[in-house]
Design an enzyme around this catalytic site. Sequence first.
Site, PDB file in Angstrom:
ATOM      1  N   SER A 230       0.826  -1.136   0.171  1.00 26.04           N
ATOM      2  CA  SER A 230      -0.195  -0.056   0.012  1.00 26.04           C
ATOM      3  C   SER A 230       0.893   1.247  -0.024  1.00 26.04           C
ATOM      4  O   SER A 230       1.890   1.300   0.301  1.00 26.04           O
ATOM      5  CB  SER A 230      -0.809   0.127   1.257  1.00 26.04           C
ATOM      6  OG  SER A 230      -1.675  -1.108   1.536  1.00 26.04           O
TER       7      SER A 230
ATOM      8  N   SER B 254       3.951  -7.570   1.795  1.00 33.12           N
ATOM      9  CA  SER B 254       5.350  -7.268   1.901  1.00 33.12           C
ATOM     10  C   SER B 254       6.018  -7.320   3.422  1.00 33.12           C
ATOM     11  O   SER B 254       7.261  -7.269   3.280  1.00 33.12           O
ATOM     12  CB  SER B 254       5.716  -5.811   1.465  1.00 33.12           C
ATOM     13  OG  SER B 254       4.977  -4.789   2.381  1.00 33.12           O
TER      14      SER B 254
ATOM     15  N   THR C   7      -9.292 -12.593  -0.696  1.00 32.09           N
ATOM     16  CA  THR C   7     -10.045 -13.610  -1.543  1.00 32.09           C
ATOM     17  C   THR C   7      -9.875 -15.025  -1.116  1.00 32.09           C
ATOM     18  O   THR C   7      -9.214 -15.063  -0.158  1.00 32.09           O
ATOM     19  CB  THR C   7      -9.571 -13.381  -3.078  1.00 32.09           C
ATOM     20  OG1 THR C   7      -7.912 -13.729  -2.880  1.00 32.09           O
ATOM     21  CG2 THR C   7      -9.763 -11.951  -3.718  1.00 32.09           C
TER      22      THR C   7
HETATM   23  N1  SAH Z   1      -0.253  -4.182   3.901  1.00 32.65           N
HETATM   24  C1  SAH Z   1       0.115  -5.054   2.887  1.00 32.65           C
HETATM   25  C2  SAH Z   1      -0.887  -5.181   1.879  1.00 32.65           C
HETATM   26  C3  SAH Z   1      -0.441  -6.000   0.848  1.00 32.65           C
HETATM   27  S1  SAH Z   1      -1.836  -6.295  -0.483  1.00 32.65           S
HETATM   28  C4  SAH Z   1       1.364  -4.173   2.244  1.00 32.65           C
HETATM   29  O1  SAH Z   1       1.540  -3.055   2.510  1.00 32.65           O
HETATM   30  O2  SAH Z   1       2.423  -4.929   1.847  1.00 32.65           O
HETATM   31  C5  SAH Z   1      -3.305  -7.164   0.293  1.00 32.65           C
HETATM   32  C6  SAH Z   1      -2.820  -8.743   0.901  1.00 32.65           C
HETATM   33  O3  SAH Z   1      -3.815  -9.358   0.998  1.00 32.65           O
HETATM   34  C7  SAH Z   1      -1.742  -9.530  -0.457  1.00 32.65           C
HETATM   35  O4  SAH Z   1      -0.677  -9.860   0.058  1.00 32.65           O
HETATM   36  C8  SAH Z   1      -2.893 -10.846  -0.449  1.00 32.65           C
HETATM   37  O5  SAH Z   1      -2.126 -11.988  -0.825  1.00 32.65           O
HETATM   38  C9  SAH Z   1      -3.467 -10.791   0.716  1.00 32.65           C
HETATM   39  N2  SAH Z   1      -4.844 -11.578   0.942  1.00 32.65           N
HETATM   40  C10 SAH Z   1      -5.830 -11.381  -0.171  1.00 32.65           C
HETATM   41  N3  SAH Z   1      -6.600 -12.237   0.565  1.00 32.65           N
HETATM   42  C11 SAH Z   1      -6.332 -12.913   1.587  1.00 32.65           C
HETATM   43  C12 SAH Z   1      -7.031 -13.696   2.660  1.00 32.65           C
HETATM   44  N4  SAH Z   1      -8.225 -14.292   2.462  1.00 32.65           N
HETATM   45  N5  SAH Z   1      -6.352 -14.093   3.490  1.00 32.65           N
HETATM   46  C13 SAH Z   1      -5.048 -13.645   3.776  1.00 32.65           C
HETATM   47  N6  SAH Z   1      -4.455 -12.827   2.945  1.00 32.65           N
HETATM   48  C14 SAH Z   1      -5.284 -12.321   1.876  1.00 32.65           C
END
Ligand code: SAH
Length: 261
Positions: free
Chosen positions: A81, A110, A257
Amino acid sequence: MLHRLSKYQKALTWRPTRTFSMAWYCSGSTNTELIENLVQAGLIKHPRVKDAMIGVDRAHYAPSRPYSDSPQPIGHGATISAPHMHGHACEYLIDYLQPGSRVLDIGSGSGYLTHVLANLVTGPPGTAAPGQVIGIDHIPELVDLARSNMDKSEQGRQLQAAGRVKFITADGRLGWKEGGPYDAIHVGAAAEKLHPVLIEQLRAPGRMFIPVESEDDGSMLRSMGLSSGQYIWVVDKKADGSVHKEKVFQVSYVPLTDAPP
Ligand code: SAH
């Protein structure tokens, strides 16, 4: 009491196109400059948030354009983000991020925000307050990425070695009951609804910061892979166990998801 909407949040809510110009306006040429610019723009207010973010070099987490105030791809359809969103999340949660607090970071991606949150709950260097942050992601490669990103700094290695930060591969929509209850829960991907199981895992008092798809007539748009809008909800569980929810501003996150096959 929740913070009043800043001018910037109003811009995000009512004039989304301004997001881009403001985002670039805050970018810096070093990590400290980026964070200072976010402070200057009024997006980071609390000195503890500022220090915690200065304490984590984004170059370890977003190598291509680390000091740009914009989201960056990190592979597997995920993004780190934008720094101003990480700032907002910490600002809203700050009263629940005390040395010793327990935190769940769902969709840890990340690992950047997980590290910042750990700085807030383990106290200033040398104090080793017994706080803990659990980062959950459902993509094992991203869990490995988060661990190795944190390993790039001595402090990140120590936080992991001491068990102050743990990354787990799991479906974040179910939370992580074993580590709860949590003083603060951060959700980094947009949920279809306010999952009741996450509210159950909040301590009383505790607070959750969660992007949620809007409840309006968006089902057809969603079936086409489009979003009719997402809003950050701040969910407070009060000391008496009562739950208060407030929709605070509009955002654009990747969705929470099912895990890819
Ligand atoms: N806070 C993180 C955001 C990453 S994007 C950053 O700033 O780096 C959102 C993340 O949610 C992705 O890594 C994706 O793999 C994860 N995600 C999506 N659905 C998920 C679920 N059901 N359970 C766990 N993680 C999930």
